[in-house]
Design a protein around this motif. Structure first.
Motif, PDB file in Angstrom:
ATOM      1  N   LYS A   4       0.827  -1.201   0.000  1.00  0.00           N
ATOM      2  CA  LYS A   4       0.000   0.000   0.000  1.00  0.00           C
ATOM      3  C   LYS A   4       0.866   1.258   0.000  1.00  0.00           C
ATOM      4  N   SER A   5       0.288   2.362  -0.473  1.00  0.00           N
ATOM      5  CA  SER A   5       0.962   3.654  -0.409  1.00  0.00           C
ATOM      6  C   SER A   5       1.132   4.056   1.048  1.00  0.00           C
ATOM      7  N   LEU A   6       2.279   4.646   1.354  1.00  0.00           N
ATOM      8  CA  LEU A   6       2.583   5.023   2.736  1.00  0.00           C
ATOM      9  C   LEU A   6       2.515   6.529   2.916  1.00  0.00           C
ATOM     10  N   ASP A   7       1.772   6.954   3.895  1.00  0.00           N
ATOM     11  CA  ASP A   7       1.784   8.372   4.267  1.00  0.00           C
ATOM     12  C   ASP A   7       2.822   8.552   5.354  1.00  0.00           C
ATOM     13  N   ASN A  16       8.578  19.470   0.163  1.00  0.00           N
ATOM     14  CA  ASN A  16       8.462  18.748  -1.107  1.00  0.00           C
ATOM     15  C   ASN A  16       9.036  17.336  -0.980  1.00  0.00           C
ATOM     16  N   LYS A  17       8.433  16.574  -0.094  1.00  0.00           N
ATOM     17  CA  LYS A  17       8.944  15.232   0.196  1.00  0.00           C
ATOM     18  C   LYS A  17       8.867  14.313  -1.018  1.00  0.00           C
ATOM     19  N   PRO A  22       9.246   9.559  -4.060  1.00  0.00           N
ATOM     20  CA  PRO A  22       7.873   9.504  -4.613  1.00  0.00           C
ATOM     21  C   PRO A  22       7.176   8.216  -4.165  1.00  0.00           C
ATOM     22  N   ALA A  23       6.670   8.218  -2.964  1.00  0.00           N
ATOM     23  CA  ALA A  23       6.144   6.995  -2.343  1.00  0.00           C
ATOM     24  C   ALA A  23       4.982   6.404  -3.124  1.00  0.00           C
ATOM     25  N   VAL A  24       4.057   7.243  -3.557  1.00  0.00           N
ATOM     26  CA  VAL A  24       2.865   6.735  -4.260  1.00  0.00           C
ATOM     27  C   VAL A  24       3.249   6.069  -5.570  1.00  0.00           C
TER      28      VAL A  24
END
Length: 922
Positions: A4-7, A16-17, A22-24
């Motif tokens: 899953k995508s991680l927040d 500008n993380k 670019p996690a998503v």
């Protein structure tokens, strides 16, 4: 199962993380791989490539921001964010794809915890990633598989991982017995896995380890800090500091954080404002100091591409350029950067002192300064100041505002009664430094107090150091403020100028107390004959006051003394003497170490500068204290002996002893004294020997030396040996003396110098006598090239004697062998510290010889190459003085032409200078 995508919201300061990680997008790509690729190993390899690219791109983005002058704080936070994301992806992949399990049992659960600096949320570019793999009980096969798979994944990503695998009980047990484990658990941070396991660890740690153990933790941490400081250098002002582990470095700030977190359960240092530990101004100082140190450390890691923590000479200039420090007003850019560093280190020291002293007061523990005096138990006040415990503090909160001189008086009273000063008073003083203005500086009362502190018999160094640390000294004497934290970019001076000055006053105090009778016997005796000790202490305080300014610091310092001393309350006569001492504070050492003190002209010239026995005594003591406080191993018995000889000969001339006797009479006296000790010689042998010596030989050597020489010569003459040598250890001067009696020929000095260099010996001085029979009687004073101590090992002395003999017969090729010798100092130092070659020729310094002074970069065999050049130029070397100051060699030669007179031809002098410069530039 797709990852899953991680927040992630660990640090809001990282902007500008998505550009960093670019996690998503990455999650989607890994989901596709999971769906399309069925082979587990192939799947792992594809994910590894994705993560490796993401890591490389993220690091490049962080570096780009840093190069665009973002702060070091941003770098360590952004790196931490980047690694957090990578680790979470790795864990998810290993947990869900490599070793999936439907519903894991309680024993199969695992938690990944960040510890160390990584746990704090700080990760420098080349730092290790420290992890704790936390289990509920003991290891089970699946948790071992997950840990192993994660580690291999991280190693394949080229992470440097420090890890431990423990259950909660083991963590608690380790925390109770090991301070390092205790600290790592203290700043542990949950990353991924089973969160309840981490919660259990935190609650158990707080209940079992932290509760009721605050005082012990403080004590252990302060002891750890002291031990750490010892390992990397006890002073925060050493010129190649360790910015992480050194005194005033990042680790000291970490120690404050650890103690605050353990005692007050805070996660942010700013929370200590509410606790009354720090003021908002002090918190800002903490944050500014930490930001500067992080920027410096990150730049150091990027420049060296390794986890380097020491500001070594070879990187300091590059760091200064990167941080845009430029040369200004006689100070190099690198020196300005290092001054900034030392000011920050000093500020960290101030914060540590206030913090620790407040904690001590809270925990009812005595200060480490001293045990309380009996009378303090009965008193609550000392000279209008209050006592809190055994610390002196201000009577009223507004007493400084009412009378700013109290900022100075409290240090005076503390010195007088051997008391420490309460942190609350120090804080109040620091906050009100602006009140030290011209009116206070020029007041008679302030001058009287400062002079009393400076000249006190009760360790003035300690009190002056307190004044300096608090900022009072720089405000009270602005000229001293200009040398505060000022470094000199060389390997000779080991400390900043202000630190060196305070050390020198401490040495002066030790000399006066008789604590250095063995190391400096003459100075220890002479200091008690000095009429004005006030003049001596003030001159010592001001001797380097003009460092870092344009022009000669001795000349400029003398001008400052003329301006400052009257303000201090000194009389015109005292002021003039202080100014003279500052002006000539290097003259005695330069004369002793760089001139032939056997030459009567040297003593005559030096006496004309000194003019009186009182000034000679003052200058000797000041010179000894100055040299001994430059750094470790700078002072030695050889230098002490040279200064002693210069002092005695000058004193004799000033008292009329040398002037009363002419040369003929002095030669006659020498003959009479030598004849007495040669009682076993025949009258014929004595007469022949006396005829061999020249006037300069009889005048410049003492009877003991003449006796040794006589026996050596007699032995050589009877054996008809072409070469005879005597090697002895002079324990008094802690030097090894090599005396050679051989047929005089051009290049003799050079050949011996080459042999000694090849043998690992360093020539400290040399005296060459050509006797009337055409034989050379040469004495070389040598020490070990590395330790600078006397060479007394029998086998090594035999090796040296053999090397000299082989060199004289042509068997030993010194030039070839010298190319393979390592430099005395690391090559990185030689590359960073360049010495501009210089050749000075003086025909006035000696009545009989041309004096050539050579300044250049020290290297193995330099003396050999210089003397070889002098031989090729047709010059005869009479004596030499050899000195090394860090990487700078200063060699002085007393020479004559082949005809036995001075070199007077301008063309010849230019040729000499040109040839010697060529040697220096090789």
């Amino acid at each position: 199962m797709p990852i899953k995508s991680l927040d992630y919201a660990y640090d809001h300061d990282v902007k500008n993380k998505n550009a960093i990680f670019p996690a998503v997008d990455l999650a989607e790509k890994i989901s596709l791989i999971s769906a399309e690729q069925k082979n587990v190993q192939a799947k792992r390899n594809e994910v590894l490539v994705l993560l490796r690219d993401a890591l490389g791109n993220g690091r490049a983005e962080v570096r780009k921001r840093f190069d665009e002058k973002a702060s070091g704080t941003m770098v360590v936070r952004a790196n931490c964010f980047l690694v957090d994301q990578i680790l979470k992806f790795v864990f998810r992949f290993v947990d869900e794809e490599l070793y999936p399990v439907g519903v894991p049992s309680k024993g199969e659960s695992i938690t990944v915890v960040a510890v160390g600096g990584y746990g704090r949320g700080e990760l420098a570019p080349q730092s290790d990633v420290d992890l704790l793999f936390l289990m509920p009980y003991k290891k089970v096969p699946r948790t071992e598989q997950v840990v192993e798979a994660m580690l291999y994944f991280l190693w394949d990503l080229h992470f440097k991982v420090g890890h431990s695998v423990r259950n909660v009980k083991e963590c608690i047990r380790g925390s109770q017995s090991d301070l390092t484990i205790n600290t790592s658990i203290l700043e542990a941070r949950y990353l991924c896995g089973e969160p309840s396991l981490f919660t259990k660890l935190r609650k158990t740690y707080d209940r079992v380890v932290r509760s009721g153990n605050g005082a012990a933790f403080i004590e252990q941490k302060l002891a750890e800090r002291s031990e750490r400081h010892k390992k990397v250098g006890g002073s925060r002002y050493i010129l190649e500091p360790n910015i992480k582990e050194g005194k005033g470095g990042l680790r000291d700030l970490h120690t404050l954080f650890w103690i605050a977190k353990f005692i007050y359960q805070v996660d942010d240092i700013s929370s200590l404002v509410k606790k009354g530990i720090f003021t908002r101004q002090e918190i800002r100082q903490f944050e500014k100091s930490q930001a500067f140190l992080w920027s410096l450390r990150c730049a150091l890691h990027y420049l060296t591409n390794r986890p380097e923590e020491r500001l070594s000479f070879d990187v300091q200039s590059d760091l200064a350029n990167w941080m845009h420090y430029t040369d200004h007003a006689g100070t190099k850019g690198v020196e300005r950067m290092m001054k900034h560093y030392f000011i920050v280190a000093k500020a960290v020291g101030g914060l540590t002192r206030i913090f620790c002293a407040t904690l001590e007061a809270e925990h009812n523990r005595r200060s480490g300064f001293r045990l309380p005096l009996p009378f303090l138990k009965r008193k609550r006040a000392v000279e209008k100041f209050r006592l809190e415990g055994d610390r002196l503090t201000l009577k009223d909160v507004d007493s400084i505002e009412k009378s700013p001189i109290e900022m100075l008086r409290i240090f005076h009273v503390a010195q007088k009664h051997d008391l420490d000063i309460h942190p609350a008073a120090l804080r109040k003083i620091t906050q009100n430094l602006r009140l030290i203005k011209k009116e206070l500086r020029e007041s008679e009362a302030a001058s009287r107090l400062f002079l009393s502190i400076l000249t006190s018999p009760k360790d003035p160094e300690k009190s002056l150091r307190r004044l300096n640390e608090s900022g009072v000294l720089a405000r009270l004497i602005p000229d001293f403020g200009k040398v505060e934290a000022l470094m000199q970019f060389n390997m000779y001076h080991h400390y900043t100028v202000d630190e060196h000055t305070l050390f020198s006053i401490g040495v002066l105090h030790q000399v006066e107390k008789g604590l250095l009778k063995k190391e400096a016997p003459i100075a220890s005796e002479v200091i008690h004959k000095i009429i004005s000790r006030k003049v001596l202490y003030v001159a010592m305080f001001l001797h380097d006051i003009a460092k870092g300014r344009k022009g000669d610091h001795s000349v400029e310092g003398a001008k400052i003394a003329l301006r400052v001393c009257p303000r201090m309350g000194l009389t015109p006569e005292e002021t003039e003497t202080v100014s003279w001492l500052v002006r000539y504070h290097l003259t005695m050492s330069e004369t002793a170490f760089s001139r032939d003190i056997d030459d009567p002209k040297t003593i005559q010239d030096f006496s004309e500068i000194v003019q009186s026995p009182e000034r000679l005594r003052l200058l000797l003591v000041l010179t000894v204290a100055d040299i001994r406080s430059v750094g470790p191993n700078v002072w030695n018995a050889w230098k002490a002996s040279l200064l002693r000889d210069l002092y005695w000969r000058t004193e004799e001339l000033l008292s009329g002893g040398l002037a009363a006797e002419g040369q003929e009479r002095r030669v006659q006296v020498a003959w009479e004294e030598l004849t007495k000790v040669l009682s076993d010689w025949s009258p014929k042998d004595i007469a022949e020997h006396l005829e061999r010596g020249t006037v300069s030989y009889w005048i410049s050597t003492d009877t003991e030396t003449q006796h040794r020489h006589a026996n050596l010569i007699l032995k050589a003459e009877k054996s008809k040996s072409p070469y005879t040598a005597d090697v002895r250890v002079d324990h008094y001067r802690q030097i090894t003396e090599v005396t050679i009696y051989a047929a005089d020929h051009p290049g003799l000095f050079s050949r011996v110098a080459g042999a000694l260099a090849v043998s690992g010996a360093s020539i400290e001085g040399a005296t060459i006598h050509t006797l009337r029979n055409g034989m050379a009687l040469d004495s070389f004073y040598i020490a070990d090239a590395h330790s600078k101590g006397a060479i007394n090992d029998t086998d090594r002395l035999e090796t040296i004697a053999t090397a000299i003999e082989q060199s004289l017969t042509g068997e030993l090729k010194a030039a070839k062998l010298l190319k393979t010798l390592p430099t005395r100092l690391p090559s990185r130092v030689h590359k960073a510290l360049k010495v501009k070659p210089r050749v000075l020729i003086d025909n006035k310094a000696s009545a009989s010889y041309t004096v050539i002074e050579v300044n250049g970069q020290d290297r193995p065999g330099l003396l050999y190459h210089l003397t070889q050049a002098l031989t090729k130029l047709g010059l005869l070397v009479h004596s030499a003085r050899i000195a090394t100051y860090g990487v700078r060699a200063v060699d002085v030669f007393y020479v004559q032409s082949a005809l036995g007179d001075k070199v007077s031809s301008e063309q010849k002098l230019k040729t000499i200078q040109k040839k010697l410069l060529e040697v220096l530039k090789v």
